[in-house]
Scaffold this active site. Structure first.
Site, PDB file in Angstrom:
ATOM      1  CE1 TYR A  88     -14.446  -1.597   6.614  1.00 16.13           C
ATOM      2  CE2 TYR A  88     -13.602  -2.171   4.448  1.00 16.13           C
ATOM      3  CZ  TYR A  88     -13.380  -1.873   5.770  1.00 16.13           C
ATOM      4  OH  TYR A  88     -12.096  -1.850   6.268  1.00 16.13           O
ATOM      5  NE  ARG A 137      -4.940  12.726   3.107  1.00 18.37           N
ATOM      6  CZ  ARG A 137      -5.348  11.716   3.873  1.00 18.37           C
ATOM      7  NH1 ARG A 137      -4.750  10.535   3.791  1.00 18.37           N
ATOM      8  NH2 ARG A 137      -6.348  11.876   4.716  1.00 18.37           N
ATOM      9  NE  ARG A 161      -3.690   0.399   2.072  1.00 19.00           N
ATOM     10  CZ  ARG A 161      -4.562   0.889   2.928  1.00 19.00           C
ATOM     11  NH1 ARG A 161      -4.802   0.266   4.071  1.00 19.00           N
ATOM     12  NH2 ARG A 161      -5.185   2.030   2.671  1.00 19.00           N
ATOM     13  NE  ARG A 210      -2.515   4.710   7.121  1.00 19.84           N
ATOM     14  CZ  ARG A 210      -2.963   3.624   6.525  1.00 19.84           C
ATOM     15  NH1 ARG A 210      -2.173   2.581   6.376  1.00 19.84           N
ATOM     16  NH2 ARG A 210      -4.200   3.561   6.097  1.00 19.84           N
TER      17      ARG A 210
END
Length: 274
Positions: free
Chosen positions: A150, A39, A26, A30
């Site tokens: 979800y 961001r 991914r 972060r």
């Protein structure tokens, strides 16, 4: 370097490579200060629909680390949001769906995905392929079970109780939901490939919650159909906590099966048989 001769694409096709290719499954954002900066104050789904931001965030780990492939910056719920599903990604929680799908009427919200629904994806991938040069770009999407969970639960779930209740208690409705999601996912991956993605990855984040027999009956047919629809590029399949499922995951049709840290790699290799 010819793109097809990149170590990553050669490895996907089980051909000899000059070194073991490295990429981020991914986005590595972060942990990167440059990611946190771009961001700042921008909601996740806004970032995922802004081509300039998609390009910048996708390129950040490539510039910093010189990895062998780039992973497209997005989120698995992007195509659902693009269809008009009322959902948001809440910080510290995850995707939250305002009106969960728990009956046949709820399926009406899942219309076919069209390229215009995600035009920002096409625009960003075309820009990225020009900037990446000989570095492959991996497109990705969420798998039907995880997306379905979800939608049914209304958000993240520890035990997936409502999801399993539909799977066991209303199997016809379950398969209709999975088929509808498989069509959306396959279309989303095809849009990415047509725009220039060199490989695709299917994330089934929560599929480790089911037993092998249940995976084979309730999930495998739909996953297999997705992989059959994108057979012209290398396909990666990944789920979390899937040590007991690796054998059947390998039957779904992917060229590469991702594994997590729970089982030693030599045991994974035996279960996947090549």
């Amino acid at each position: 370097m010819n793109l097809a001769d990149s170590p990553f694409l050669r490895a996907c096709r089980r051909r000899p490579v000059p070194h073991t290719p490295v990429w981020y499954m991914r986005q590595a954002g972060r942990s990167l200060p440059e990611y946190l900066k771009v961001r700042e104050g921008v909601p996740m789904l806004t970032a995922c629909a802004t081509p300039d931001l998609i390009v910048e965030i996708t390129m950040q780990p490539v510039r910093r680390y010189g990895v062998d492939a780039a992973i497209f910056f997005s989120d698995i719920v992007v195509p659902l949001k693009a269809l008009g599903i009322d959902l948001d990604i809440k910080p510290g929680v995850g995707p939250v769906v305002a009106e969960p799908i728990r009956d046949a009427r709820g399926l009406d919200a899942l219309r076919p995905l069209e390229p215009d629904d995600v035009s920002y994806v096409t625009e960003a991938i075309r820009a990225l392929t020009g900037e990446l040069g000989g570095t492959p770009l991996i497109g990705f999407a969420g798998a039907p079970f995880t997306l379905g969970s979800y939608l049914i639960e209304g958000g993240p779930s520890k035990n997936h109780d409502r999801t399993k209740a539909m799977m066991y208690g209303a199997p016809e409705l379950w398969h209709r939901l999975m088929a509808r999601l498989a069509d959306i996912v396959a279309r989303h991956l095809r849009i990415q490939i047509d725009a220039g993605a060199s490989a695709v990855q299917l994330f089934d984040s929560w599929v480790g919650a089911v037993a092998p027999a249940d995976y084979r009956e309730f999930i495998l047919p739909h996953t297999r159909r997705i992989f059959e629809s994108v057979a012209d590029v290398p396909r990666i399949h990944f789920g979390v906590g899937t040590g007991e499922l690796l054998g059947v995951l390998g039957e779904a049709g992917a060229d590469v099966v991702g594994v997590d840290w729970r089982v030693p790699l030599d045991e994974h290799a035996e279960q996947l048989a090549g």
